[in-house]
Enzyme design. Structure first.
Site, PDB file in Angstrom:
ATOM      1  N   ASP A   1      -2.631   4.176  -7.756  1.00  0.00           N
ATOM      2  CA  ASP A   1      -1.744   3.146  -7.202  1.00  0.00           C
ATOM      3  C   ASP A   1      -1.649   3.190  -5.677  1.00  0.00           C
ATOM      4  OD1 ASP A   1      -0.256   5.456  -7.066  1.00  0.00           O
ATOM      5  OD2 ASP A   1       1.642   4.482  -7.595  1.00  0.00           O
TER       6      ASP A   1
ATOM      7  N   HIS B   1      15.000   3.693  -9.182  1.00  0.00           N
ATOM      8  CA  HIS B   1      14.099   4.296  -8.198  1.00  0.00           C
ATOM      9  C   HIS B   1      14.909   4.813  -7.009  1.00  0.00           C
ATOM     10  CE1 HIS B   1      10.807   4.492  -5.223  1.00  0.00           C
ATOM     11  NE2 HIS B   1      10.044   4.731  -6.277  1.00  0.00           N
TER      12      HIS B   1
ATOM     13  N   LYS C   1       9.917   4.129 -21.558  1.00  0.00           N
ATOM     14  CA  LYS C   1       9.921   5.536 -21.145  1.00  0.00           C
ATOM     15  C   LYS C   1      11.286   6.164 -21.457  1.00  0.00           C
ATOM     16  CE  LYS C   1       6.487   6.312 -17.676  1.00  0.00           C
ATOM     17  NZ  LYS C   1       6.257   7.026 -16.422  1.00  0.00           N
TER      18      LYS C   1
ATOM     19  N   VAL D   1       0.889  -1.159   0.000  1.00  0.00           N
ATOM     20  CA  VAL D   1       0.000   0.000   0.000  1.00  0.00           C
ATOM     21  C   VAL D   1       0.926   1.207   0.000  1.00  0.00           C
ATOM     22  CG1 VAL D   1      -1.699   1.289   1.351  1.00  0.00           C
ATOM     23  CG2 VAL D   1      -1.844  -1.188   1.209  1.00  0.00           C
ATOM     24  N   LYS D   2       0.604   2.187  -0.829  1.00  0.00           N
ATOM     25  CA  LYS D   2       1.494   3.362  -0.941  1.00  0.00           C
ATOM     26  C   LYS D   2       1.637   4.044   0.424  1.00  0.00           C
ATOM     27  CE  LYS D   2       2.135   6.814  -4.583  1.00  0.00           C
ATOM     28  NZ  LYS D   2       3.079   6.044  -5.393  1.00  0.00           N
TER      29      LYS D   2
ATOM     30  N   SER E   1      13.259   7.555 -19.635  1.00  0.00           N
ATOM     31  CA  SER E   1      14.241   7.249 -18.585  1.00  0.00           C
ATOM     32  C   SER E   1      14.930   5.907 -18.829  1.00  0.00           C
ATOM     33  CB  SER E   1      13.526   7.188 -17.225  1.00  0.00           C
ATOM     34  OG  SER E   1      12.524   6.177 -17.225  1.00  0.00           O
TER      35      SER E   1
ATOM     36  N   LYS F   1       2.885  12.614  -4.277  1.00  0.00           N
ATOM     37  CA  LYS F   1       2.238  12.473  -5.584  1.00  0.00           C
ATOM     38  C   LYS F   1       1.094  13.488  -5.738  1.00  0.00           C
ATOM     39  CE  LYS F   1       1.412   8.835  -8.884  1.00  0.00           C
ATOM     40  NZ  LYS F   1       1.578   7.422  -9.145  1.00  0.00           N
TER      41      LYS F   1
ATOM     42  N   HIS G   1       1.917  -1.994 -17.324  1.00  0.00           N
ATOM     43  CA  HIS G   1       1.059  -1.520 -16.232  1.00  0.00           C
ATOM     44  C   HIS G   1      -0.410  -1.771 -16.537  1.00  0.00           C
ATOM     45  CE1 HIS G   1       4.005   1.635 -14.361  1.00  0.00           C
ATOM     46  NE2 HIS G   1       4.585   0.479 -14.614  1.00  0.00           N
TER      47      HIS G   1
ATOM     48  N   GLU H   1      -3.032  -0.801  -8.995  1.00  0.00           N
ATOM     49  CA  GLU H   1      -2.104  -0.834 -10.128  1.00  0.00           C
ATOM     50  C   GLU H   1      -1.341  -2.153 -10.102  1.00  0.00           C
ATOM     51  OE1 GLU H   1       0.912   2.367 -11.876  1.00  0.00           O
ATOM     52  OE2 GLU H   1       1.785   1.222 -10.236  1.00  0.00           O
TER      53      GLU H   1
HETATM   54  P1  0O2 Z   1       6.428   4.898  -6.639  1.00  0.00           P
HETATM   55  O1  0O2 Z   1       7.289   5.520  -5.611  1.00  0.00           O
HETATM   56  O2  0O2 Z   1       7.053   3.707  -7.270  1.00  0.00           O
HETATM   57  O3  0O2 Z   1       5.055   4.605  -6.135  1.00  0.00           O
HETATM   58  P2  0O2 Z   1      -0.350   9.000 -14.609  1.00  0.00           P
HETATM   59  O4  0O2 Z   1      -1.078   7.695 -14.563  1.00  0.00           O
HETATM   60  O5  0O2 Z   1       0.395   9.230 -15.880  1.00  0.00           O
HETATM   61  O6  0O2 Z   1      -1.197  10.132 -14.200  1.00  0.00           O
HETATM   62  P3  0O2 Z   1       1.639   7.847 -12.861  1.00  0.00           P
HETATM   63  O7  0O2 Z   1       0.900   7.218 -11.732  1.00  0.00           O
HETATM   64  O8  0O2 Z   1       2.976   8.459 -12.527  1.00  0.00           O
HETATM   65  O9  0O2 Z   1       0.790   8.992 -13.513  1.00  0.00           O
HETATM   66  O10 0O2 Z   1       1.783   6.722 -13.972  1.00  0.00           O
HETATM   67  P4  0O2 Z   1       3.021   5.964 -14.516  1.00  0.00           P
HETATM   68  O11 0O2 Z   1       3.931   6.898 -15.254  1.00  0.00           O
HETATM   69  O12 0O2 Z   1       2.456   4.842 -15.266  1.00  0.00           O
HETATM   70  O13 0O2 Z   1       3.865   5.492 -13.244  1.00  0.00           O
HETATM   71  C1  0O2 Z   1       3.309   4.667 -12.265  1.00  0.00           C
HETATM   72  C2  0O2 Z   1       4.417   3.977 -11.504  1.00  0.00           C
HETATM   73  O14 0O2 Z   1       5.297   3.313 -12.416  1.00  0.00           O
HETATM   74  C3  0O2 Z   1       5.333   4.865 -10.702  1.00  0.00           C
HETATM   75  O15 0O2 Z   1       4.737   5.186  -9.488  1.00  0.00           O
HETATM   76  C4  0O2 Z   1       6.572   3.973 -10.566  1.00  0.00           C
HETATM   77  O16 0O2 Z   1       6.361   2.965  -9.587  1.00  0.00           O
HETATM   78  C5  0O2 Z   1       6.628   3.328 -11.908  1.00  0.00           C
HETATM   79  N1  0O2 Z   1       7.443   4.148 -12.818  1.00  0.00           N
HETATM   80  C6  0O2 Z   1       7.017   4.927 -13.822  1.00  0.00           C
HETATM   81  N2  0O2 Z   1       8.038   5.518 -14.458  1.00  0.00           N
HETATM   82  C7  0O2 Z   1       9.160   5.097 -13.826  1.00  0.00           C
HETATM   83  C8  0O2 Z   1      10.563   5.344 -14.026  1.00  0.00           C
HETATM   84  O17 0O2 Z   1      10.991   6.085 -14.912  1.00  0.00           O
HETATM   85  N3  0O2 Z   1      11.429   4.707 -13.180  1.00  0.00           N
HETATM   86  C9  0O2 Z   1      11.006   3.873 -12.186  1.00  0.00           C
HETATM   87  N4  0O2 Z   1      11.930   3.299 -11.419  1.00  0.00           N
HETATM   88  N5  0O2 Z   1       9.685   3.616 -11.977  1.00  0.00           N
HETATM   89  C10 0O2 Z   1       8.786   4.233 -12.782  1.00  0.00           C
HETATM   90  P5  0O2 Z   1       5.167   6.469  -8.666  1.00  0.00           P
HETATM   91  O18 0O2 Z   1       4.045   6.891  -7.804  1.00  0.00           O
HETATM   92  O19 0O2 Z   1       5.702   7.524  -9.592  1.00  0.00           O
HETATM   93  O20 0O2 Z   1       6.352   6.002  -7.779  1.00  0.00           O
END
Ligand code: 0O2
Length: 270
Positions: free
Chosen positions: A73, A156, A113, A47-48, A115, A56, A121, A140
């Site tokens: 998520d 990350h 991406k 859970v976040k 990055s 966020k 997903h 998610e």
């Molecule tokens: P955390 O800390 O892992 O929980 P959107 O749906 O576009 O409005 P969101 O939710 O950012 O926004 O969607 P996206 O881009 O699909 O990313 C969801 C999650 O995917 C992120 O959650 C990360 O867990 C992972 N993720 C996405 N892009 C990257 C990246 O470039 N590098 C890494 N390591 N993980 C990524 P959070 O909440 O951003 O982060």
């Protein structure tokens, strides 16, 4: 928002993570029990954390009243696969489940991406039953290979270390590493069937040994000590041969011995 209120909001998400993790783990077990290859290697759920939710919300300009609507998520499941091909199989499993409804899919594997991040997903709807009744919530699901997971975990941590401002030279290194991960996954895909065969063989052998031990355990109740000792010695001898066919034959013999004892006890009842 009061901490207690956060707890109330996140409680159903905790339950959802526990339930869905258990369901996927059970699916892995079912595959293993039947001696089948499982496209899922490992399942992790979380859970976040409240601090990540606050970050966020700030980033996406979401007010706290809209957290559940806008942040998909709060509950997250990560499914780790051995091979890229397994990912499509897992996606299909999820699409076909009656207890999960797919809301959205994002393929960051075919569309990496910038990055270098790669993962599949899915946002799903899932219903939990709590003290307050049923609640349909969003979760998610991230599906990726072990190699993709390694990259994402390291990246990350670096994002965290550099507060999302990773220096250019490190970003370049990460992009190089992402290319290496693609190559590694492709190489592994080319030997997938070999690896799968080996794993299925190993699992089958483990199942037969478990069956044999179960049979011997049951014979303890009916056979005499000398016979049990003989059977055990024979088991160790057959096991040392490292030959699955010999193990299968031995297990059949045990089945016959057990059947003999069953017939004897029925006859003595008459
Ligand atoms: P955390 O800390 O892992 O929980 P959107 O749906 O576009 O409005 P969101 O939710 O950012 O926004 O969607 P996206 O881009 O699909 O990313 C969801 C999650 O995917 C992120 O959650 C990360 O867990 C992972 N993720 C996405 N892009 C990257 C990246 O470039 N590098 C890494 N390591 N993980 C990524 P959070 O909440 O951003 O982060």
């Amino acid at each position: 928002m009061e901490i207690q209120l956060w707890r109330e909001i996140l409680n159903p998400y905790e339950l959802a993570v526990k339930e869905v993790t258990t369901k996927f783990n059970h699916l892995i077990k079912e595959h293993h029990d039947r001696g089948l290859y499982c496209p899922i290697e490992r399942v992790i759920g979380r859970v976040k954390s409240i601090s990540s939710i606050l970050d966020k919300c700030q980033k996406k300009k979401v007010s706290l009243e809209n957290v559940e609507d806008r942040i998909a998520d709060l509950a997250g499941i990560r499914i780790i696969c051995q091979f890229v091909e397994d990912i499509d199989k897992v996606v299909e499993i999820i699409r076909n489940r009656k207890d999960m409804e797919v809301k959205q899919e994002r393929d960051y594997i075919r569309n990496m991406k910038s990055s270098g991040y790669r993962s599949y997903h899915m946002i799903i709807y899932y219903t939990v039953d709590t003290l307050d009744g049923s609640k349909r919530l969003k979760m998610e699901v991230q599906i990726r290979t072990m190699a993709m997971n390694f990259w994402a975990t390291v990246e990350h941590s670096l994002q965290y270390k550099y507060k999302k401002n990773i220096p250019k030279h490190i970003r370049e290194r990460l992009l190089n590493a992402a290319s290496a991960i693609i190559m590694l996954d492709n190489e592994m895909a080319s030997v997938r069937s070999e690896i799968m065969d080996a794993q299925i063989l190993f699992q089958n052998q483990a199942n037969i040994v478990a069956d044999i031990l179960n049979n011997i355990q049951n014979l303890y109740n009916v056979a005499n000590k000398r016979e049990i000792a003989k059977i055990q010695d024979e088991f160790y001898r057959v096991y040392a041969m490292n030959d699955i066919e010999q193990l299968e034959r031995f297990n059949k013999q045990l089945d016959m011995i057990a059947e003999g004892y069953r017939a004897q006890s029925l006859a003595s009842e008459d």
